[in-house]
Design a protein around this motif. Sequence first.
Motif, PDB file in Angstrom:
ATOM      1  N   ALA A   7      -3.251   9.654   1.533  1.00 24.21           N
ATOM      2  CA  ALA A   7      -3.074   9.509   2.979  1.00 24.21           C
ATOM      3  C   ALA A   7      -2.644   8.083   3.283  1.00 24.21           C
ATOM      4  O   ALA A   7      -3.301   7.128   2.889  1.00 24.21           O
ATOM      5  N   ASP A   8      -1.488   7.957   3.959  1.00 17.07           N
ATOM      6  CA  ASP A   8      -0.985   6.624   4.296  1.00 17.07           C
ATOM      7  C   ASP A   8      -1.241   6.360   5.776  1.00 17.07           C
ATOM      8  O   ASP A   8      -0.554   6.896   6.637  1.00 17.07           O
ATOM      9  N   GLU A   9      -2.236   5.522   6.055  1.00 15.00           N
ATOM     10  CA  GLU A   9      -2.656   5.219   7.426  1.00 15.00           C
ATOM     11  C   GLU A   9      -2.820   6.471   8.274  1.00 15.00           C
ATOM     12  O   GLU A   9      -2.205   6.613   9.333  1.00 15.00           O
ATOM     13  N   PRO A  10      -3.703   7.363   7.834  1.00 17.71           N
ATOM     14  CA  PRO A  10      -3.859   8.631   8.562  1.00 17.71           C
ATOM     15  C   PRO A  10      -4.426   8.433   9.969  1.00 17.71           C
ATOM     16  O   PRO A  10      -4.230   9.278  10.834  1.00 17.71           O
ATOM     17  N   LYS A  61       0.833  -1.216   0.000  1.00 13.57           N
ATOM     18  CA  LYS A  61       0.000   0.000   0.000  1.00 13.57           C
ATOM     19  C   LYS A  61       0.866   1.264   0.000  1.00 13.57           C
ATOM     20  O   LYS A  61       0.662   2.163  -0.818  1.00 13.57           O
ATOM     21  N   SER A  62       1.813   1.293   0.935  1.00 19.17           N
ATOM     22  CA  SER A  62       2.677   2.489   1.009  1.00 19.17           C
ATOM     23  C   SER A  62       3.474   2.654  -0.274  1.00 19.17           C
ATOM     24  O   SER A  62       3.693   3.773  -0.752  1.00 19.17           O
ATOM     25  N   THR A  63       3.911   1.538  -0.828  1.00 16.88           N
ATOM     26  CA  THR A  63       4.670   1.587  -2.072  1.00 16.88           C
ATOM     27  C   THR A  63       3.839   2.230  -3.189  1.00 16.88           C
ATOM     28  O   THR A  63       4.329   3.096  -3.931  1.00 16.88           O
TER      29      THR A  63
HETATM   30 MG    MG Z   1       2.536   1.168   4.842  1.00 15.51          MG
END
Ligand code: MG
Lengths: 302, 229
Positions: free
Chosen positions: B162-165, B42-44
């Motif tokens: 948004a990454d795990e906001p 996901k972050s990638t």
């Molecule tokens: Mg991540």
Amino acid sequence: MKSEGLTAMNFNFLRYCLRQSRDSLKRNFWLALVTSCIIAVSLMIFGGFLLLAVNISQLMQDVQSNVEICVFLYDDADKDWLAEELQRLEGVETIRFVSKEEGLEDFGRTLGDAALVTGLQGENNPLPDAFRVTASAAELVPQLAQAMRRLEGVEMAEYGEELVGELLKLTGWINRLLVGVGLLLALGAVFLIVTTIRLSVMARREEIGIMKYLGASDWFVRFPFLVEGIAMGWLGTIVATAALVAVYGKVAATLQQDAFAFFLRPVTSPEQLLPVFTGLLLLGTCMGGFGSLISLRKFLRV
Amino acid sequence: MISLQHVTKNYPGSALPALDKISLEIEKGEFVFLVGPSGAGKSTLIKLLFREQLPTKGEIYFYGRNLARLNKKALLNHRRQIGMVFQDFRLLKQKTVFENVAFALEVLGKAPKEIEYKVSEVLDKVGLAGKEKSFPAELSGGEQQRVGVARALVKDPLLLLADEPTGNLDRNTSRQLMELFETINCEGTTMIIATHAWDLVDQMQKRVISLEKGRLVRDEKRGTYGYEF
Ligand SMILES: [Mg+2]
Ligand SMILES: Nc1ncnc2c1ncn2[C@@H]1O[C@H](COP(=O)(O)OP(=O)(O)OP(=O)(O)O)[C@@H](O)[C@H]1O
């Protein structure tokens, strides 16, 4: 409309840069101060050498233009004709005839004891008649001497070739020393700037990381650091210039009053001193900017 | 608006790809959840969209432009159109709330007057009016994240990533944040949110894209989180 927007943006950018640099300098106050001081010291030494060089070259000019050419004549030379010929040469300022008798007296005076030459008067006088010639410019002396040697009735034409040569050698050495020491000092100062800027990059690492996510351009990130380095350079230069002006002014004033140092006439004309000081300012600026750029290349990959 | 075509990302030194031949389209104005177990990629994917990184294979198009072919200026433009929100907020602790948000506009060289106006407006929108002079340390986690959202939003981005906001927020605060995201989305900003907040995903009935070990395993218009806890 578009250019208006651009100007406004540049103005905001400039204000932002100045604020950033000010904050950074405040945060790293002591290090920035030490860095500025080192720059000041190195520029002071460098500037001192520069002033010395300016004065030496002035002294050289004086010595060279005071050099007389001694034109020694054969016994059967036609003095009146030679006097005319010498006067006609380009660059000759004054000529003075020194008969062999006068020459001997001079020589005795130089030795400090006229008695030493008593046996050499009259028939025994070994000295030739001579003309003493001064030139209007120092650099003409060698050519003039050359031309005089070709004139009929001239045995030798001499000027202090050795002295001039020695002086040239000496100033050459001094200049080389100046460049060497100056380079070393500048290198040290630049290294210190690199360190200071690096610390201030480190202190703002987090901020820089966020700036990237906010879409800041590389130059927007870099410029405040460049300004910071140049500011340190300027601060150092100002201190150095002030110190040099004070010290040099004092030395020059003392020398001008000192009767024993009458032959040392320090350079005081603004036309000669101004380039020295603008040169220092330029150098300080370059050192500051150069140090920042090295630091940014090494520690700030945007 | 966004189009991924057979996108593969290999990190040097790891055998399995972080993303494996992903193809998908996201339209303007969509609200997308990115879900999947830890290490799914996901972050990638978010980093690729911001063009913080480039895909090893395949193409990513943003408004028809290949992200791998942006010059320096175009890259800056691309990033300026995107707002980023992080799990750890990433606020500057020596700056006030106002200054943190204003920073996003200063970086773009905006005039102080415009900054003042826009920052007040956006702080109002995220519910932080009156907190302008506070420092991040004086705020709750939820409030800090709202500052983060305000900072992302103040430049009117086309896309918000948004990454795990809600990763550092409690459940109630998370819900309020998601509601804020919904409002922002209603005003036209496209949203892509990577999250583990399964209950909120189930509740909100938005598009859900599921990744597992770098593969796209599910893409539903009104999806649920789909993993058991
Ligand atoms: Mg991540
Ligand atoms: N910079 C990196 N260098 C090498 N490998 C990486 C890097 N970033 C991520 N990875 C690897 O890529 C895979 C996907 O990571 P990613 O961070 O995208 O997962 P994620 O879905 O965000 O997980 P999480 O839910 O835990 O945040 C993981 O196997 C991870 O180890």
